[in-house]
Design a protein around this motif. Sequence first.
Motif, mmCIF file in Angstrom:
data_model
loop_
_atom_site.group_PDB
_atom_site.id
_atom_site.type_symbol
_atom_site.label_atom_id
_atom_site.label_comp_id
_atom_site.label_asym_id
_atom_site.label_seq_id
_atom_site.Cartn_x
_atom_site.Cartn_y
_atom_site.Cartn_z
ATOM 1 N N MET A 79 -13.996 38.354 -29.739
ATOM 2 C CA MET A 79 -12.823 39.002 -30.305
ATOM 3 C C MET A 79 -11.680 39.038 -29.302
ATOM 4 O O MET A 79 -11.897 39.294 -28.132
ATOM 5 N N PRO A 80 -10.448 38.810 -29.764
ATOM 6 C CA PRO A 80 -9.305 38.894 -28.847
ATOM 7 C C PRO A 80 -9.090 40.331 -28.377
ATOM 8 O O PRO A 80 -9.568 41.284 -29.001
ATOM 9 N N LEU A 81 -8.348 40.441 -27.280
ATOM 10 C CA LEU A 81 -8.160 41.736 -26.626
ATOM 11 C C LEU A 81 -7.613 42.806 -27.570
ATOM 12 O O LEU A 81 -8.108 43.931 -27.605
ATOM 13 N N TYR A 82 -6.601 42.436 -28.370
ATOM 14 C CA TYR A 82 -5.974 43.475 -29.205
ATOM 15 C C TYR A 82 -6.962 44.039 -30.217
ATOM 16 O O TYR A 82 -6.936 45.219 -30.527
ATOM 17 N N LEU A 83 -7.888 43.210 -30.669
ATOM 18 C CA LEU A 83 -8.888 43.717 -31.613
ATOM 19 C C LEU A 83 -9.911 44.608 -30.923
ATOM 20 O O LEU A 83 -10.442 45.542 -31.507
ATOM 21 N N LYS A 84 -10.182 44.289 -29.632
ATOM 22 C CA LYS A 84 -11.122 45.136 -28.896
ATOM 23 C C LYS A 84 -10.521 46.519 -28.696
ATOM 24 O O LYS A 84 -11.206 47.531 -28.794
ATOM 25 N N ILE A 85 -9.225 46.561 -28.419
ATOM 26 C CA ILE A 85 -8.571 47.860 -28.221
ATOM 27 C C ILE A 85 -8.551 48.635 -29.532
ATOM 28 O O ILE A 85 -8.897 49.809 -29.589
ATOM 29 N N THR A 86 -8.164 47.938 -30.603
ATOM 30 C CA THR A 86 -8.023 48.642 -31.870
ATOM 31 C C THR A 86 -9.381 48.950 -32.506
ATOM 32 O O THR A 86 -9.437 49.681 -33.496
ATOM 33 N N ALA A 87 -10.445 48.406 -31.933
ATOM 34 C CA ALA A 87 -11.777 48.774 -32.420
ATOM 35 C C ALA A 87 -12.048 50.256 -32.161
ATOM 36 O O ALA A 87 -13.018 50.809 -32.666
ATOM 37 N N LEU A 88 -11.139 50.890 -31.408
ATOM 38 C CA LEU A 88 -11.235 52.340 -31.213
ATOM 39 C C LEU A 88 -11.347 53.049 -32.566
ATOM 40 O O LEU A 88 -12.075 54.020 -32.710
ATOM 41 N N TRP A 89 -10.600 52.545 -33.571
ATOM 42 C CA TRP A 89 -10.740 53.154 -34.893
ATOM 43 C C TRP A 89 -11.453 52.232 -35.876
ATOM 44 O O TRP A 89 -11.279 52.343 -37.086
ATOM 45 N N LEU A 179 -16.508 43.177 -35.096
ATOM 46 C CA LEU A 179 -15.846 43.838 -36.205
ATOM 47 C C LEU A 179 -15.966 42.945 -37.433
ATOM 48 O O LEU A 179 -15.898 41.734 -37.341
ATOM 49 N N ASN A 180 -16.137 43.595 -38.577
ATOM 50 C CA ASN A 180 -16.201 42.822 -39.813
ATOM 51 C C ASN A 180 -14.964 41.929 -39.946
ATOM 52 O O ASN A 180 -13.853 42.369 -39.729
ATOM 53 N N PRO A 181 -15.175 40.646 -40.297
ATOM 54 C CA PRO A 181 -14.036 39.727 -40.349
ATOM 55 C C PRO A 181 -12.915 40.209 -41.267
ATOM 56 O O PRO A 181 -11.740 39.943 -41.016
ATOM 57 N N LEU A 182 -13.295 40.907 -42.322
ATOM 58 C CA LEU A 182 -12.257 41.375 -43.242
ATOM 59 C C LEU A 182 -11.278 42.310 -42.544
ATOM 60 O O LEU A 182 -10.142 42.454 -42.941
ATOM 61 N N LEU A 183 -11.776 42.953 -41.495
ATOM 62 C CA LEU A 183 -10.931 43.919 -40.803
ATOM 63 C C LEU A 183 -10.128 43.280 -39.676
ATOM 64 O O LEU A 183 -9.329 43.934 -39.032
ATOM 65 N N ARG A 184 -10.377 41.981 -39.440
ATOM 66 C CA ARG A 184 -9.639 41.324 -38.361
ATOM 67 C C ARG A 184 -8.332 40.772 -38.892
ATOM 68 O O ARG A 184 -8.136 39.572 -39.006
#
Lengths: 688, 176
Positions: A79-89, A179-184
């Motif tokens: 996963m790219p960095l921005y998705l790792k950060i936003t995985a917070l929620w 993260l589920n792909p739908l959420l990416r």
Amino acid sequence: MLANFGFGALLLAFVISLYGIGAAIFGARKNSLAWVESARAAMLLTFPLITLTALALVTLLVRGDYQVQYVYNVTSSTMPLYLKITALWGGQAGSLLFWSWLLAAFASAVMLRRWDRDREFQPWVIAVSLVTLAFFLGMSVFLENPFERFWQTAGGQQVVALFQPAGALAVSPPDGRGLNPLLRHPGMIIHPPMLYLGFVSFVIPFAFGIAALITGRSDDRWIRVTRRWTLVAWLFLSLGLILGSRWAYDVLGWGGYWAWDPVEIAALNPWISGTAFLHSVMIQEKKGMFKRWNMILIILTFLLVILGTFLTRSGVLTSVHAFAQSAIGPLFFTFIALSAAISLGLLLWRWNEFRDEGQMTSLLSREALFLVNNLLFMGLLAVCFWGMIYPLISELFTGQKVTVGPPFYERATGPLWVALLALMGIAPLSAWGHSTAKTLGKALWLPALASLAAVGAVFASGVRSPWALAGFGLVALVVTVTLYDYIRGVRARMRSTGESPFVALWRLVGRYRRRYGGYIVHLGVVMMALGVIGIEMFQTETQGTLQRGESLRLGRYEVTFRSLAIFDTEDGRNVARAVMAVSRDGQPVGELYPRRDFYFDSGQPMTIPGLRSTMEDDVYILLVDWEPISTENATFKIYVNPLVNWLWLGGMVFIVGMMVAAWPSKEPELDERRAARRAAVKVAAVGD
Amino acid sequence: MDASSVTQPQTALPMRSGGRAKFIVGAVLIFAAIVYLIVSSTSAGAQYFLTVEELEARAGEMQGREVRVSGVVLGDTIEYDSQNLTIRFSVANIPGDHKEIERLGGMATVLKQAAQDSSLARMRVVYEGVKPDLLKNEAQAIMTGKLGEDGVFYAEELLLKCPTKYEEAVPEQAGK
């Protein structure tokens, strides 16, 4: 280590908020400023502590520390960095923490304002905010801890625990589940925080409302102080809902934007009651009426916010069969029930103090129409709520689970939305206090004529559905009435000040931001209504399997299958992408690239439509299936969605209107002067 | 007009006691309209939620009615006709009660076992439309549609949930 640090900060924030509640209540009872100051300090301290907790979790997410269960569940190394950060929620435990963090931020911001004229509110605002915060923090500490880790006990068993069990070894999976792909999707990154911002902002007006009840200060001060909070809450909630629809349209691949899914409804509920609140506080400010009703609305909104938070993230509602999957369910319901009991109890206790100052005399007066607006919104809420609990009720009474689907919601809410549109066209023309059919008719006949002309034009173009005709007519009515109101205001200003039209418009809107911002919101709503009418009533679709070079026809469009490519990408997807040539009335208008991404890590595919959007209609192509080796033929589903772009454009206008309305005013003393004048008038009236 | 209305009506909404009647009539009319909308739409939009077993047992009574059935997808039975966009597959019974599911070890376990247990009630399903991405073995299918006289369930709507992703509240990518 970092996980322990994060948990430590979380625990400390929880303990401090418990202390703050006690200090605030004690300070208020003993009238001790020192204790209230101490509570305020506790409130302010929670924010940096939760910030540290959140930073610890974000660091774990970015580092890919898969020993932490939450990190393992929501991220993976591709996963790219921005998705790792936003995985917070991205998961439940993180969302709860994020919620607490926002609440601490907002409540702290409130603490920093000037309190000189509302000293008595302060301890209670602190207490209410902290009780809510402590509830969410407690949930994180005891039940949904984002810092729990995987361990292997000496016996070889794998367990999940916060601290290292005796003799156990740390277990670190090599990669997370992702993260589920739908959420990416970029929409998914800002959609949840927007909803949460909206949810959390509503806690502030609620806290002030409760403070007003406890202190018995029955004027509209609590509403004035929190006016901007309410607008901001509503702005974010609306933005969250619009973004969610757009995301569904772009990613979910069924050509729609709203499915009356229980989770969607859970987020819509506080929006509905918040909208009613937003309108009805104006009557209290202007007329001193609806005091108890406003209190009921803000309490209701708060309860729905808590319920919505629980339902949207806990996953309990994805299936009606899974209503108690999570341990946090009973706690949430207890919290909601207690909040309801205490708030409504306070209201009953103060019932007489919150007596109305004015009375309604005319059925067609502005305040009476506001009341109709409120009733209609309550009707919408009743429909949504009924739909949500109907399965439970039917099971309770008949032993048979019966659910209601989208047809129920469409049928039941349709007339209510139409009535609200009509009201939007009529209400701005009615006067405060006294308004008769005659005065209203005088103001209304011209716009009504314009809207009839619009209906005629639509009829002439071949539309025969009565609902669609009524819809278009009402849209035209609202637009004319709103523009008419603008023109009237600008003209009056030009006459009295001699300003040029643009200067007059600018100053007029600047001076009455809420009113004219509100009208812009109304324009946004009717534009959205246009989009909804278009897609709901005039959507067409076709499907078929095409050889290369073959075409499908739908209305004025012809879609030709050119080629199909299948390839792997670096971020772990296998992509099948078709090239489609689109022509309209025989004229080529470009190419579209519907595709299907298959995510290796989760084994899940995702359909991305090829979309050509114009103000008139959207062509929406889905790649359904294809011949894997030869790529010679493929199956497509095509939708033409008329007018749907107005939905998104209207959404933007809506947001702009909200910003105009919520923009900080340069003349805060204006309100005060007006309030003083009203008080003087009242004194004069009593003296009569 | 009349100055005697010092006592206020004890309601949440302010109304003038003199002209109260018309407000009450108005509010009652709106209220009645809302109740009517809810009641009439409920019967129009109601769907029975049944398990495969229950539907089998009550086939006669439920035939032609809109029902919602939940079951586990059997991977081997999926046939997809991409020319006509028709999907045929079978589902096996899973319990409808969440307590029962908890007792059996959670949804993921229940789905896995039900997919392998040939003694359970099974049902053929036909769905016209694009094959949803999540339609695969051991997925939970929540289908809305009607039971045909041939005993085949004609689904109009198909919602799917993956056992592996069970904890996440993910909106299903589903056909409409």
